[in-house]
Design a protein around this motif. Structure first.
Motif, PDB file in Angstrom:
ATOM      1  N   THR A  98      81.111 123.748  25.890  1.00  6.53           N
ATOM      2  CA  THR A  98      81.190 122.425  25.246  1.00  6.53           C
ATOM      3  C   THR A  98      81.616 121.326  26.212  1.00  6.53           C
ATOM      4  O   THR A  98      81.481 120.151  25.903  1.00  6.53           O
ATOM      5  N   SER A  99      82.147 121.704  27.371  1.00  2.11           N
ATOM      6  CA  SER A  99      82.648 120.697  28.321  1.00  2.11           C
ATOM      7  C   SER A  99      81.966 120.788  29.680  1.00  2.11           C
ATOM      8  O   SER A  99      82.535 120.373  30.682  1.00  2.11           O
ATOM      9  N   GLU A 100      80.768 121.323  29.730  1.00  2.00           N
ATOM     10  CA  GLU A 100      80.009 121.332  30.980  1.00  2.00           C
ATOM     11  C   GLU A 100      79.908 119.875  31.448  1.00  2.00           C
ATOM     12  O   GLU A 100      79.537 118.993  30.690  1.00  2.00           O
ATOM     13  N   SER A 101      80.266 119.630  32.699  1.00  2.00           N
ATOM     14  CA  SER A 101      80.619 118.259  33.088  1.00  2.00           C
ATOM     15  C   SER A 101      79.497 117.232  32.922  1.00  2.00           C
ATOM     16  O   SER A 101      79.773 116.069  32.660  1.00  2.00           O
ATOM     17  N   LEU A 115      75.118 121.858  17.954  1.00  3.18           N
ATOM     18  CA  LEU A 115      74.309 122.807  17.169  1.00  3.18           C
ATOM     19  C   LEU A 115      73.826 123.936  18.074  1.00  3.18           C
ATOM     20  O   LEU A 115      73.830 125.111  17.692  1.00  3.18           O
ATOM     21  N   ALA A 116      73.432 123.570  19.300  1.00  5.13           N
ATOM     22  CA  ALA A 116      72.978 124.575  20.266  1.00  5.13           C
ATOM     23  C   ALA A 116      74.116 125.526  20.623  1.00  5.13           C
ATOM     24  O   ALA A 116      73.928 126.752  20.695  1.00  5.13           O
ATOM     25  N   THR A 117      75.301 124.965  20.826  1.00  5.69           N
ATOM     26  CA  THR A 117      76.495 125.778  21.109  1.00  5.69           C
ATOM     27  C   THR A 117      76.737 126.785  19.988  1.00  5.69           C
ATOM     28  O   THR A 117      76.985 127.970  20.234  1.00  5.69           O
ATOM     29  N   ALA A 118      76.635 126.304  18.738  1.00  2.00           N
ATOM     30  CA  ALA A 118      76.892 127.182  17.582  1.00  2.00           C
ATOM     31  C   ALA A 118      75.946 128.377  17.582  1.00  2.00           C
ATOM     32  O   ALA A 118      76.371 129.514  17.343  1.00  2.00           O
TER      33      ALA A 118
END
Length: 450
Positions: A98-101, A115-118
């Motif tokens: 979620t925190s990729e720079s 949504l992709a992360t989920a």
């Protein structure tokens, strides 16, 4: 093959655009979303040893391809990792997604990237359940509090809940756990249905479905409202006459009103004794929800929201502001299981009931696990709580949800109940699935490739 780290390496992450033509029968229709085609971005994570995990995020058709692209973009963070290393530091791994720079800029922690992360996170939990041969609800319930807390990213939450407080709540939640697990395995978890309440349905269809669910033992029903006040009054009266006044009725406006409009509209519907009004206004308007909640409290109407709440920080504010009395987590809207756990913990601390949003494609299959974990290991009660149930697309899954006597029966299969059948993949992958090709040929839908 043994579980050596080489065998537990993630060798591929595949993603498919899956769509089901529910708009043809107005299934899922509400005041805001008039013609949904229930869809999902479907993720398959494969280990070196051949084991696979399946995850998804729910969509309404158009735009699924954008979520699919976001998943592909995030996949480089996942592929090549040893999956057990992810589980050891799951909270830290979640943050790396979620925190990729650079990618963070197009969230952060909201919208398409979330949504992709989920979808990815849900696949990892399914895989974990399969590795340890447990359904996800049991995997969670069996975890030591320290291990469960290590799955959560507490960043931005510490003014409402700290890791230490979360540990305390989980340790307390262990008391009477075995007993509750037995209750769950015997009876399941109560649900309400929205299946009779879609806005596009005729009165005949509503009557037929309401009676079907009454005969199946359901005592709580939800109706869509918000398009036309006179229609709403007539429909609520119609449904009350079918289900009677001793059963629970909820209503859902799907975000269509202004704040004052919501208050005025609900004053007209108050005589039908709705337990809650769901999503009365913008899903981001914490203070608006709080104002509506204050105005409707004397009428005995609560506020429910959360299916479009984009992350734990917004949930935090809704809970802090007493803007919702029913917290509706969605298994695919915020960043998957890890983030949802933090919302349950905040809701428990602040004394707010969690009643998950479900329906769609696979949402019932997933949220049942979360609510069952909460019952067994955190809140310890199902009193005045339900999981939503919609009779939609369950046949597409290898291990579909099972409902008996208006209760979700506890899943016994390892994983998160997220694996689609071979037939579903052949027929409904978009746009080249057999069913889609056939509908394009008949002119029912337009082929996007033309």
């Amino acid at each position: 093959m043994s579980n050596t780290s080489e065998n537990l390496k993630i060798v591929s992450l595949d993603v498919k655009d899956m769509r089901f033509p529910t708009s043809l029968h107005a299934d899922g229709s509400d005041a805001m979303h008039t013609d949904p085609d229930y869809s999902c971005a479907y993720v398959i994570i494969r280990l070196q040893n051949g084991l696979e995990g399946y995850g998804l995020t729910f969509t309404l058709g158009r735009g699924t391809e954008i979520v699919v692209e976001a998943i592909r973009t995030l996949s480089s963070i996942v592929v090549g990792k040893v999956v057990t290393d992810i589980y050891k530091e799951f909270g830290a791994f979640w943050r790396s997604l979620t925190s990729e720079s650079q990618l963070r800029w197009i969230g952060p922690e909201k919208g398409v990237t979330h949504l992709a992360t989920a979808a990815i996170i849900n696949a990892l939990w399914d895989l974990w359940g399969r590795l340890v041969k447990k359904p996800v609800w049991q995997l969670l319930a069996d975890m030591e509090p320290e291990q469960l807390v290590s799955c959560i990213d507490f960043r931005y939450l510490s003014n409402v809940i700290t890791k230490e407080e979360a540990l305390e709540l989980l340790k307390k939640g262990r008391e009477g756990r075995e007993e509750r697990m037995n209750v769950l395995l015997q009876k399941g978890y109560p649900c309400y249905t929205t299946q009779a309440g879609w806005l596009g349905y005729s009165n005949d269809k509503i009557r037929e479905l309401a009676n079907k669910f009454l005969n199946a033992g359901f005592t709580a029903f939800k109706l869509k409202v918000g398009k036309n006040l006179q229609d709403d009054i007539q429909r609520l009266e119609f449904v009350r006459n079918i289900i009677g006044w001793d059963r629970t009725l909820m209503v859902d406006a799907n975000q269509v009103w202004e704040v004052q409009e919501a208050i005025d509209w609900m004053k007209h519907l108050a005589k039908f004794k709705p337990l809650w009004i769901e999503e009365p206004t913008s899903p981001d308007d914490v203070l608006g929800h709080a104002e509506i909640a204050r105005a409707l409290k004397p009428l005995g109407i609560s506020i429910a929201s959360g299916e479009m709440c984009c992350n734990r920080v917004l949930f935090k504010q809704f809970l802090q502001a007493d803007a919702i009395q029913y917290c509706q987590i969605d298994s695919a809207r915020i960043g998957g299981v890890n983030e949802i756990l933090s919302v349950y913990l905040m809701a428990k601390k602040l004394g707010v009931k969690v009643c998950p949003h479900a329906g769609g494609v696979g949402l019932c299959e997933m949220v049942q696990h979360l609510q069952m974990w909460d019952f067994v290991a955190l809140s310890g009660t199902s009193e005045g709580k339900w999981v939503e149930y919609v009779d939609q697309q369950h046949e597409q899954f290898v291990y579909p949800t099972v409902i008996e006597n208006a209760h979700y029966l506890a899943p016994r299969a390892p994983g998160y109940n997220t694996e689609l059948t071979k037939e579903a993949l052949e027929n409904y992958v978009y746009p080249q699935g057999k069913e889609w090709e056939s509908m394009f040929a008949k002119g029912i839908f337009t082929d996007p490739r033309k």
